[in-house]
Design a protein around this motif. Structure first.
Motif, PDB file in Angstrom:
ATOM      1  N   LYS A 164       0.486  -1.300   0.148  1.00 40.02           N
ATOM      2  CA  LYS A 164       0.061   0.064   0.485  1.00 40.02           C
ATOM      3  C   LYS A 164       0.989   0.999   0.027  1.00 40.02           C
ATOM      4  O   LYS A 164       0.063   2.186  -1.162  1.00 40.02           O
ATOM      5  CB  LYS A 164      -1.135  -0.228   1.157  1.00 40.02           C
ATOM      6  CG  LYS A 164      -2.392  -0.779   0.909  1.00 40.02           C
ATOM      7  CD  LYS A 164      -2.925  -0.676   2.478  1.00 40.02           C
ATOM      8  CE  LYS A 164      -2.561  -1.388   3.500  1.00 40.02           C
ATOM      9  NZ  LYS A 164      -3.580  -1.503   4.628  1.00 40.02           N
ATOM     10  N   SER A 165       1.932   1.431   0.631  1.00 33.75           N
ATOM     11  CA  SER A 165       2.885   2.492   1.021  1.00 33.75           C
ATOM     12  C   SER A 165       3.381   2.967  -0.740  1.00 33.75           C
ATOM     13  O   SER A 165       3.407   3.609  -0.918  1.00 33.75           O
ATOM     14  CB  SER A 165       3.842   2.195   1.914  1.00 33.75           C
ATOM     15  OG  SER A 165       3.520   2.129   2.961  1.00 33.75           O
ATOM     16  N   THR A 168       0.597   4.231  -2.612  1.00 34.18           N
ATOM     17  CA  THR A 168       0.855   5.163  -2.704  1.00 34.18           C
ATOM     18  C   THR A 168       1.568   6.368  -3.733  1.00 34.18           C
ATOM     19  O   THR A 168       0.780   7.555  -3.650  1.00 34.18           O
ATOM     20  CB  THR A 168       0.129   5.301  -1.064  1.00 34.18           C
ATOM     21  OG1 THR A 168      -0.332   4.670  -0.549  1.00 34.18           O
ATOM     22  CG2 THR A 168      -0.151   7.183  -1.020  1.00 34.18           C
ATOM     23  N   THR A 172       0.057   8.816  -6.115  1.00 36.99           N
ATOM     24  CA  THR A 172       0.493  10.118  -6.383  1.00 36.99           C
ATOM     25  C   THR A 172       1.328  10.978  -7.388  1.00 36.99           C
ATOM     26  O   THR A 172       0.736  11.948  -8.051  1.00 36.99           O
ATOM     27  CB  THR A 172       1.358  10.513  -4.787  1.00 36.99           C
ATOM     28  OG1 THR A 172       1.129  10.415  -4.104  1.00 36.99           O
ATOM     29  CG2 THR A 172       1.478  11.860  -4.998  1.00 36.99           C
ATOM     30  N   SER A 192      -9.014  -0.100   1.630  1.00 38.16           N
ATOM     31  CA  SER A 192      -8.048   1.342   1.456  1.00 38.16           C
ATOM     32  C   SER A 192      -7.836   2.458   0.113  1.00 38.16           C
ATOM     33  O   SER A 192      -6.829   3.100   0.248  1.00 38.16           O
ATOM     34  CB  SER A 192      -6.846   0.265   1.755  1.00 38.16           C
ATOM     35  OG  SER A 192      -6.138   0.147   3.128  1.00 38.16           O
ATOM     36  N   SER A 195      -7.693   6.569   1.099  1.00 42.63           N
ATOM     37  CA  SER A 195      -6.203   6.562   1.560  1.00 42.63           C
ATOM     38  C   SER A 195      -5.099   6.534   0.812  1.00 42.63           C
ATOM     39  O   SER A 195      -3.649   7.060   1.231  1.00 42.63           O
ATOM     40  CB  SER A 195      -5.495   5.412   2.952  1.00 42.63           C
ATOM     41  OG  SER A 195      -5.753   4.134   2.376  1.00 42.63           O
ATOM     42  N   ILE A 196      -5.206   5.479   0.106  1.00 39.98           N
ATOM     43  CA  ILE A 196      -3.939   5.507  -1.379  1.00 39.98           C
ATOM     44  C   ILE A 196      -4.322   6.262  -2.584  1.00 39.98           C
ATOM     45  O   ILE A 196      -3.422   6.569  -3.275  1.00 39.98           O
ATOM     46  CB  ILE A 196      -3.551   4.199  -1.356  1.00 39.98           C
ATOM     47  CG1 ILE A 196      -3.306   3.199  -0.447  1.00 39.98           C
ATOM     48  CG2 ILE A 196      -2.842   3.292  -3.135  1.00 39.98           C
ATOM     49  CD1 ILE A 196      -3.435   1.408  -1.298  1.00 39.98           C
TER      50      ILE A 196
END
Length: 266
Positions: A164-165, A168, A172, A192, A195-196
């Motif tokens: 997930k990090s 992201t 972005t 998620s 948030s992602i």
């Protein structure tokens, strides 16, 4: 890549909260245009060809040119190296087990990328974002980063949090290029999506494995369904044929004229 061998994971209709999550959450996101919902779709990651009549949305590999006049999604293998392409990656960015052996996706012969540290995630994203640049420059409207679920094939070396990090970072960057970004499979992490920063979903065999409702719960009708069997297509079409984009393709996603070519819709 086709996740045809996925086991069934955990169907609920989208609640009001689910639909509110469809709104893009920042000014950067607002410039991205999402795929039209309940559109005629074709999945062409195995080779580009003239889309069938009426098709509105096409997914092609990032190395291909988009189809003129349609909404084009750019496919990127973002979590694994293409077969035989290990040499194009820095050695330390390939996931290795305790004995130093590269960990592979056994079904597709692809080396997993090592997402275990922030530095490695950043370096991998830098390369993948270069492909996103190519997608943007060619005129694609969205990207489809594949193999989000590589952590499930990592011999417990990778975690969902790391995946997930990393995703992201890709989301972005995609939004900074005015591109939408889709979640590919990995229904267990659909909660998620906000948030992602994920805008839509590309779900393989959600009809076959009774998962389409789980995607709809978090993405509303912004779900593209790809089935590889007649039974999966029949189930998906029966439940969601009036709301989602659904197509059946052959597992190799081959081109017309190939002996195994299959394309069917609701």
């Amino acid at each position: 890549m086709r996740r045809v061998l996925l086991a069934s994971l955990a169907t609920a209709l989208a609640a009001t909260a689910g639909y509110s999550a469809l709104n893009l959450s920042s000014e950067a996101d607002a410039a991205a245009t999402l795929p039209p919902t309940h559109a005629k779709f074709d999945y062409q990651i195995g080779g580009a060809y003239t889309p069938p009549a009426g098709v509105q949305v096409v997914t092609r590999d990032w190395t291909a040119s988009p189809a003129a006049g349609l909404y084009n999604i750019c496919y990127i293998n973002a979590f694994q190296a293409q077969p035989g392409d290990e040499g194009s990656w820095s050695s330390d960015l390939l996931l290795r087990d305790a004995s130093g052996k590269i960990v592979y996706d056994a079904d597709w012969g692809e080396a997993l990328l090592d997402l275990r540290t922030a530095d490695k995630r950043s370096r991998i994203a830098a390369k993948v974002n270069g492909w996103t640049n190519t997608c943007a420059s060619k005129g694609y409207k969205a990207i489809e980063p594949d193999n989000y679920d590589s952590y499930t094939r990592s011999k417990n070396l990778l975690t969902a949090s790391q995946a997930k990090s990393y995703l992201t970072l890709l989301a972005t960057y995609a939004h900074s290029k005015n591109l939408a970004i889709g979640q590919k499979n990995t229904v267990e992490l659909a909660s998620s999506r906000t948030s992602i920063g994920l805008d839509f979903a590309v779900a393989e065999e959600c009809g076959q494995y009774d998962e389409c409702g789980d995607y709809v719960q978090y993405f509303g009708n912004n779900v593209i369904v790809i089935e590889y069997t007649n039974s999966g297509r029949t189930k998906a079409c029966s439940a969601y044929g009036s709301t989602l984009s659904i197509v059946q393709r052959d597992v190799d996603v081959s081109t017309p004229g190939s002996s195994g070519y299959v394309r069917k819709t609701c």
